[in-house]
Design an enzyme around this catalytic site. Structure first.
Site, PDB file in Angstrom:
ATOM      1  N   HIS A   7      -0.753   7.740   1.282  1.00  0.00           N
ATOM      2  CA  HIS A   7      -0.808   7.008   2.542  1.00  0.00           C
ATOM      3  C   HIS A   7      -2.085   7.340   3.316  1.00  0.00           C
ATOM      4  O   HIS A   7      -2.226   8.433   3.837  1.00  0.00           O
ATOM      5  CB  HIS A   7       0.431   7.386   3.359  1.00  0.00           C
ATOM      6  CG  HIS A   7       0.556   6.686   4.666  1.00  0.00           C
ATOM      7  ND1 HIS A   7       0.475   7.352   5.870  1.00  0.00           N
ATOM      8  CD2 HIS A   7       0.753   5.373   4.956  1.00  0.00           C
ATOM      9  CE1 HIS A   7       0.632   6.481   6.848  1.00  0.00           C
ATOM     10  NE2 HIS A   7       0.812   5.284   6.333  1.00  0.00           N
ATOM     11  N   GLU A  34      -3.870   4.175  -0.975  1.00  0.00           N
ATOM     12  CA  GLU A  34      -3.690   3.080  -0.027  1.00  0.00           C
ATOM     13  C   GLU A  34      -4.962   2.784   0.754  1.00  0.00           C
ATOM     14  O   GLU A  34      -5.672   3.708   1.156  1.00  0.00           O
ATOM     15  CB  GLU A  34      -2.585   3.420   0.989  1.00  0.00           C
ATOM     16  CG  GLU A  34      -2.207   2.193   1.814  1.00  0.00           C
ATOM     17  CD  GLU A  34      -1.677   2.471   3.204  1.00  0.00           C
ATOM     18  OE1 GLU A  34      -1.900   3.566   3.750  1.00  0.00           O
ATOM     19  OE2 GLU A  34      -1.069   1.554   3.768  1.00  0.00           O
ATOM     20  N   ASP A  36      -6.067   0.379   4.159  1.00  0.00           N
ATOM     21  CA  ASP A  36      -5.805  -0.601   5.214  1.00  0.00           C
ATOM     22  C   ASP A  36      -7.117  -1.323   5.430  1.00  0.00           C
ATOM     23  O   ASP A  36      -8.166  -0.684   5.530  1.00  0.00           O
ATOM     24  CB  ASP A  36      -5.353   0.095   6.505  1.00  0.00           C
ATOM     25  CG  ASP A  36      -3.964   0.694   6.370  1.00  0.00           C
ATOM     26  OD1 ASP A  36      -3.053  -0.034   5.943  1.00  0.00           O
ATOM     27  OD2 ASP A  36      -3.791   1.877   6.702  1.00  0.00           O
ATOM     28  N   HIS A  49      -7.131   2.059   9.584  1.00  0.00           N
ATOM     29  CA  HIS A  49      -5.736   1.701   9.830  1.00  0.00           C
ATOM     30  C   HIS A  49      -5.570   0.696  10.957  1.00  0.00           C
ATOM     31  O   HIS A  49      -4.685  -0.149  10.929  1.00  0.00           O
ATOM     32  CB  HIS A  49      -4.904   2.946  10.154  1.00  0.00           C
ATOM     33  CG  HIS A  49      -3.481   2.620  10.435  1.00  0.00           C
ATOM     34  ND1 HIS A  49      -2.982   2.474  11.714  1.00  0.00           N
ATOM     35  CD2 HIS A  49      -2.443   2.334   9.600  1.00  0.00           C
ATOM     36  CE1 HIS A  49      -1.694   2.132  11.639  1.00  0.00           C
ATOM     37  NE2 HIS A  49      -1.354   2.046  10.374  1.00  0.00           N
ATOM     38  N   GLU A 139      -3.622  -3.002   2.124  1.00  0.00           N
ATOM     39  CA  GLU A 139      -2.852  -3.738   3.133  1.00  0.00           C
ATOM     40  C   GLU A 139      -3.768  -4.664   3.920  1.00  0.00           C
ATOM     41  O   GLU A 139      -4.782  -4.223   4.457  1.00  0.00           O
ATOM     42  CB  GLU A 139      -2.160  -2.775   4.110  1.00  0.00           C
ATOM     43  CG  GLU A 139      -1.402  -3.548   5.189  1.00  0.00           C
ATOM     44  CD  GLU A 139      -0.748  -2.676   6.264  1.00  0.00           C
ATOM     45  OE1 GLU A 139      -0.678  -1.438   6.086  1.00  0.00           O
ATOM     46  OE2 GLU A 139      -0.336  -3.239   7.293  1.00  0.00           O
TER      47      GLU A 139
HETATM   48 CA    CA Z   1      -0.920   0.775   5.794  1.00  0.00          CA
END
Ligand code: CA
Length: 312
Positions: A7, A34, A36, A49, A139
């Site tokens: 994360h 991950e 963002d 993020h 994401e």
């Molecule tokens: Ca995220």
């Protein structure tokens, strides 16, 4: 096999979404890193993020006159060249204090914002050098907001991913988004064949116009199954903490998703910020993995999860 998703990288140890945090997560054996993804003024995609810069950089000191009327500094108002000059710090709260005081000290070291392409290049290099096949888990942040700000971030992101060889269902990638309408668009209009993940938040968070209460119901889940491959729920939505010594119980969401053929990848497993009712990280991980039977998890501590699932 449980998918360990780092994360924002190994964000329990280094400032989130920096390349060192990604390299560390890679070395710790995460299955997926991950990202963002947010767009700059000049249409570049960076890994951050928030749509704001102020909680993780020194933007307010460096560009004091560039805040919007709400006092926030938006990634979309800065060119990539400007963003590259900023110093990234461990995440701060509204008052300027560290969100997680036990982690990497704020305003320390020299960390920078990088692009999605740079992170994909780092990962490709590491995979080549090690012979491993660590995947990516990008994401799309706030697609409707980005559209209002003049950029189609989904199209831009799919283009960058394709450049690095991510396009097919079998590729080591999950594409995640909180916006259900955008995921439908990505699948149907943009013809995306990669695995998609519906993130599930609370309606009160204001992440998108999506009705998350509905998505968690049986008709909501069965509708999702027509578009996505997995759900990414908030851990708190999967269980009720046991009161007065009782063990935690499933809310039934994991079972509903599995019955519909969806994988379940909840967020976020933090050793220094346990979900309500848990007194230890090991117990928290074992409840979700062994008792609920989740298929993957987002964690700030990929080494701790990797160790627990290797040696339960
Ligand atoms: Ca995220």
């Amino acid at each position: 096999m449980l998918a360990v998703i780092a994360h924002r990288g190994a964000s329990g140890y280094l400032p989130e979404h920096t390349l060192p945090a990604k390299a560390m997560a890679y070395a710790m054996g995460a299955d997926y890193l991950e990202q963002d993804v947010v767009a700059t003024r000049d249409g570049e995609l960076v890994v951050l993020h928030d749509i704001h810069l102020d909680r993780v950089t020194d933007v307010a000191a460096r560009y004091p006159d560039r805040a919007r009327p709400d006092g926030r500094y938006y990634v979309r108002d800065f060119d990539l060249a400007e963003i590259r000059t900023l110093c990234v710090t461990e995440r701060l709260d509204d008052t300027g204090r560290a969100v997680y005081p036990g982690r990497f000290p704020p305003h320390t070291g020299r960390f920078a914002v990088h692009t999605l392409a740079e992170e994909l290049a780092l990962l490709a290099g590491l995979n080549r050098a090690t012979g491993r096949h660590t995947g990516v888990y990008p994401e799309i942040k706030r697609p409707a907001w980005h559209r209002e700000q003049g950029i189609d971030i989904s199209v831009a992101m799919l283009e960058v991913l394709a450049t690095y060889g991510y396009a097919e269902r079998a590729d080591a990638i999950f594409v995640q988004c909180f916006d259900a309408a955008e995921l439908v668009r990505i699948r149907r209009e943009l013809g995306c064949r990669m695995r998609l993940v519906q993130l599930i938040g609370e309606n009160s968070w204001g992440e998108s116009d999506t009705d998350y209460d509905y998505l968690r119901t049986e008709p909501g889940i069965s509708e999702l199954a027509g578009t996505v491959d997995a759900i990414g729920p908030w851990v708190n939505q999967l269980y009720s903490p046991g009161s007065s010594g009782q063990p935690p119980r499933s809310t039934g969401l994991t079972e509903r998703a599995h019955d519909a053929g969806l994988l379940v990848h909840p967020y976020t497993f933090r050793a220094d910020d346990l979900a309500p009712g848990f007194t230890g990280f090991e117990r928290m991980v074992s409840f979700f993995c062994d008792e609920l039977g989740i298929d993957g998890l987002f964690t700030d501590f990929p080494d701790r999860v990797r160790r627990l699932i290797a040696d339960p």
